[in-house]
Design a protein around this motif. Structure first.
Motif, mmCIF file in Angstrom:
data_model
loop_
_atom_site.group_PDB
_atom_site.id
_atom_site.type_symbol
_atom_site.label_atom_id
_atom_site.label_comp_id
_atom_site.label_asym_id
_atom_site.label_seq_id
_atom_site.Cartn_x
_atom_site.Cartn_y
_atom_site.Cartn_z
ATOM 1 N N THR A 143 0.948 -1.225 0.009
ATOM 2 C CA THR A 143 0.014 0.015 -0.024
ATOM 3 C C THR A 143 0.905 1.354 0.034
ATOM 4 N N PHE A 144 0.124 2.401 -0.133
ATOM 5 C CA PHE A 144 0.955 3.768 -0.261
ATOM 6 C C PHE A 144 1.536 3.832 1.305
ATOM 7 N N GLY A 145 0.892 3.431 2.306
ATOM 8 C CA GLY A 145 1.551 3.938 3.584
ATOM 9 C C GLY A 145 2.890 2.772 3.864
ATOM 10 N N ARG A 146 2.714 1.630 3.473
ATOM 11 C CA ARG A 146 3.804 0.689 3.138
ATOM 12 C C ARG A 146 5.053 1.158 2.534
ATOM 13 N N LEU A 206 5.551 4.437 2.042
ATOM 14 C CA LEU A 206 6.251 5.582 2.764
ATOM 15 C C LEU A 206 7.153 5.048 4.077
ATOM 16 N N GLN A 207 6.564 4.019 4.455
ATOM 17 C CA GLN A 207 7.626 3.382 5.593
ATOM 18 C C GLN A 207 8.824 2.950 5.027
ATOM 19 N N TRP A 220 11.154 5.767 4.220
ATOM 20 C CA TRP A 220 11.661 6.060 5.540
ATOM 21 C C TRP A 220 12.842 5.490 6.001
ATOM 22 N N SER A 252 7.266 -2.601 -6.224
ATOM 23 C CA SER A 252 6.327 -1.577 -6.469
ATOM 24 C C SER A 252 6.260 -1.012 -7.865
ATOM 25 N N ARG A 304 3.490 6.070 -8.007
ATOM 26 C CA ARG A 304 3.379 5.784 -6.681
ATOM 27 C C ARG A 304 4.498 5.868 -5.930
ATOM 28 N N ALA A 319 5.887 8.617 -2.871
ATOM 29 C CA ALA A 319 6.289 8.410 -1.682
ATOM 30 C C ALA A 319 7.538 8.920 -1.344
#
Length: 231
Positions: free
Chosen positions: A7-10, A12-13, A16, A103, A108, A112
């Motif tokens: 997912t987009f949250g993953r 981002l993680q 980071w 990905s 996307r 990110a």
């Protein structure tokens, strides 16, 4: 399609984790604060003598806020390195192949990377700008010359605007890194954008000189000022 569960949250993680796992990231951020606050300390050292020898017009245009935020000039290059590394570090190590396998939707992935670059630059930039302001005003007050407080008109806007401008530079740098895929090439281009273009703006044709007023570094200089400048 992206791999299942990415997912987009993953994303981002993951971005980071990759950025914070680079020693160069922490070295660059440390350099940002050491060089930034050091420049503020050195530039404020002669402010008292400058104010004492200033004319009445120069005293009227005295802008203690802008003086304490001159560290922005160097900070934009250092924060630009962080923005570049968000992208080019993976090309240098070859990790970008693994990332694109996990990905494949590049828009996307790029989004990110931009979010992470913006977040890191915004946090570091805001801390640096406010720290530079407080240090600079303390040094000015110690020399008995006019200084500013955060509650004074325009001061909070200028200090916060400096951090936002550094975020803008980080996003620009990440874009350059995406296009050039080279840390050295992106940094050289950033130096040209930050220093060379504004310095050479006077030799441009008249129809281009109007655009120079909207150049990122010109805009930041205006944001950092609290005393109106007719020019």
């Amino acid at each position: 399609m992206s791999a299942p569960g990415v997912t987009f949250g993953r994303l981002l993680q993951a971005e980071w984790i990759k950025l914070r796992g680079l020693r160069s990231t922490w070295y660059t951020l440390a350099c940002l604060f050491v060089a930034g606050l050091g420049i503020t300390f050195l530039s404020m050292g002669s402010a008292g003598a400058e104010y004492a020898g200033a004319t009445a017009a120069e005293r009227q245009a005295w802008d203690p806020t802008s003086l304490s935020l001159t560290t922005y000039i160097v900070a934009q290059l250092i924060i630009g390195v962080v923005g570049i590394l968000v992208v080019t570090s993976e090309y240098a190590t070859g990790l970008i192949r693994t990332t694109l396998t996990a990905s494949p939707r590049r828009h996307r992935l790029l989004a990110a990377k931009m979010v992470v670059a913006a977040a890191v630059a915004l946090m570091a930039g805001q801390v640096l700008m406010f720290a530079s302001f407080l240090l600079g005003q303390a040094l000015l007050a110690g020399q008995g010359v006019p200084y500013a407080r955060l509650g004074d008109p325009g001061v909070l806007f200028s200090s916060a605007g400096g951090g936002l401008s550094l975020m803008e530079i980080a996003l620009l740098s990440a874009g350059l890194g995406t296009i050039l895929r080279s840390t050295a090439g992106a940094l050289a281009t950033l130096v040209g954008i930050v220093f060379l273009v504004p310095a050479l703006a006077g030799i441009f044709p008249s129809w281009l000189q109007g655009l120079a007023g909207f150049w990122p570094t010109r805009g930041a200089a205006a944001v950092l000022a609290t005393v109106p400048d007719p020019a």
